[in-house]
Design an enzyme around this catalytic site. Structure first.
Site, PDB file in Angstrom:
ATOM      1  N   SER A  68       0.649  -1.064  -0.079  1.00 29.27           N
ATOM      2  CA  SER A  68       0.093  -0.010   0.071  1.00 29.27           C
ATOM      3  C   SER A  68       0.890   1.146  -0.070  1.00 29.27           C
ATOM      4  CB  SER A  68      -0.989  -0.033   1.015  1.00 29.27           C
ATOM      5  OG  SER A  68      -1.567  -1.099   1.358  1.00 29.27           O
TER       6      SER A  68
HETATM    7  N1  SAH Z   1      -0.662  -4.992   4.103  1.00 27.51           N
HETATM    8  C1  SAH Z   1       0.058  -5.229   2.782  1.00 27.51           C
HETATM    9  C2  SAH Z   1      -0.555  -4.767   1.291  1.00 27.51           C
HETATM   10  C3  SAH Z   1      -1.867  -5.420   1.244  1.00 27.51           C
HETATM   11  S1  SAH Z   1      -2.298  -5.673  -0.404  1.00 27.51           S
HETATM   12  C4  SAH Z   1       1.556  -4.746   2.854  1.00 27.51           C
HETATM   13  O1  SAH Z   1       1.694  -3.987   3.932  1.00 27.51           O
HETATM   14  O2  SAH Z   1       2.297  -5.173   2.086  1.00 27.51           O
HETATM   15  C5  SAH Z   1      -3.568  -7.018   0.000  1.00 27.51           C
HETATM   16  C6  SAH Z   1      -3.233  -8.286   0.373  1.00 27.51           C
HETATM   17  O3  SAH Z   1      -4.260  -8.862   0.857  1.00 27.51           O
HETATM   18  C7  SAH Z   1      -2.438  -9.107  -0.901  1.00 27.51           C
HETATM   19  O4  SAH Z   1      -1.452  -9.554  -0.522  1.00 27.51           O
HETATM   20  C8  SAH Z   1      -3.825 -10.173  -1.041  1.00 27.51           C
HETATM   21  O5  SAH Z   1      -3.326 -11.535  -1.521  1.00 27.51           O
HETATM   22  C9  SAH Z   1      -4.523 -10.244   0.189  1.00 27.51           C
HETATM   23  N2  SAH Z   1      -5.848 -10.666   0.369  1.00 27.51           N
HETATM   24  C10 SAH Z   1      -6.654 -10.526  -0.492  1.00 27.51           C
HETATM   25  N3  SAH Z   1      -7.922 -11.159   0.022  1.00 27.51           N
HETATM   26  C11 SAH Z   1      -7.441 -11.796   1.173  1.00 27.51           C
HETATM   27  C12 SAH Z   1      -8.189 -12.683   2.136  1.00 27.51           C
HETATM   28  N4  SAH Z   1      -9.263 -13.316   1.882  1.00 27.51           N
HETATM   29  N5  SAH Z   1      -7.499 -13.191   3.359  1.00 27.51           N
HETATM   30  C13 SAH Z   1      -6.208 -12.886   3.449  1.00 27.51           C
HETATM   31  N6  SAH Z   1      -5.557 -12.156   2.594  1.00 27.51           N
HETATM   32  C14 SAH Z   1      -6.092 -11.465   1.385  1.00 27.51           C
END
Ligand code: SAH
Length: 220
Positions: A68
């Site tokens: 993000s």
């Molecule tokens: N917090 C992260 C960025 C998030 S990007 C950082 O600091 O880098 C969003 C992430 O959520 C992605 O890696 C994606 O694979 C994950 N994601 C999406 N749906 C999800 C779910 N149902 N459960 C867990 N993770 C999920």
């Protein structure tokens, strides 16, 4: 993806500029700003992004996912209002940068990732295993939360949720916050729910935002 694990004066200077920029964009919580100033964001990105890592931008981290924007990380953390020793559930580990910001603020972090490859990479290569032993990584579906570890002081969702998962609200302590971008497609709205003593949740609406989608189920 191979990061550069060298935190030079140049990186530190860029980080300070980033923090100044976040302050100008309205982030006021000094603990959040201090954490961003402390944690080398370039450790979570490919070495090709070593210097651009300190621009307020999202970058690819593999598997079609992104880290993000620093402003988004700061903004969500500010809305979450975590205190030292709070038990925080994060949905969407991704690069683990957001998890590390929370850990730097003294939180005990439980973070879930649904993409096997991202989960495995973080497990194997997390650069701060010694500094932040209290981050626990889980492979699973964030819609379900972690009932075996509940309740949590706060829950932070870092992917765009099509709806507010009741499971996450039910795993929250009274007075705790669920910060979650809700919506689909190209734009979502940041929402904060505060768990009330009677089990209901008070809703507050914040800025429009843009996240990768929260998807159901695990992906191996
Ligand atoms: N917090 C992260 C960025 C998030 S990007 C950082 O600091 O880098 C969003 C992430 O959520 C992605 O890696 C994606 O694979 C994950 N994601 C999406 N749906 C999800 C779910 N149902 N459960 C867990 N993770 C999920």
């Amino acid at each position: 993806m191979q990061p550069t694990y060298n935190d030079s004066f140049r990186h530190k200077g860029l980080r300070k500029q980033l923090v100044d920029g976040l302050r100008q964009k309205g982030i006021t919580n000094q603990k959040v700003l201090d954490a961003i100033n402390h944690v080398p964001r370039h450790f979570f990105l490919d070495s090709a992004l070593e210097l651009t890592a300190y621009e307020d931008r999202a970058f690819p981290i593999g598997e079609g996912q992104t880290i993000s924007h620093p402003h988004t990380v700061a903004y969500q953390t500010e809305l979450l209002q975590p205190a030292h020793f709070d038990k925080v559930l994060e949905i969407g580990t991704g690069s683990a940068y957001q998890s590390t910001i929370l850990a730097q603020m003294g939180c005990r972090v439980f973070t879930i990732e649904r993409q096997k490859q991202l989960y495995t990479r973080v497990q194997a290569h997390y650069p701060f295993k010694k500094e932040y032993p209290l981050i626990k990584f889980f492979f699973g579906d964030g819609f379900l939360g972690l009932p075996n570890y509940a309740p949590f002081d706060h829950v932070l969702v870092t992917a765009a949720a099509p709806f507010v998962p009741q499971q996450l609200l039910s795993q929250l302590k009274t007075g705790g916050h669920l910060v979650i971008p809700v919506g689909d497609g190209s734009s979502q709205q940041m929402k904060r729910y505060t768990k009330q003593a009677d089990g209901t949740a008070k809703e507050e609406l914040f800025e429009a935002c843009m996240f990768v989608p929260m998807l159901q189920g695990k992906a191996s």
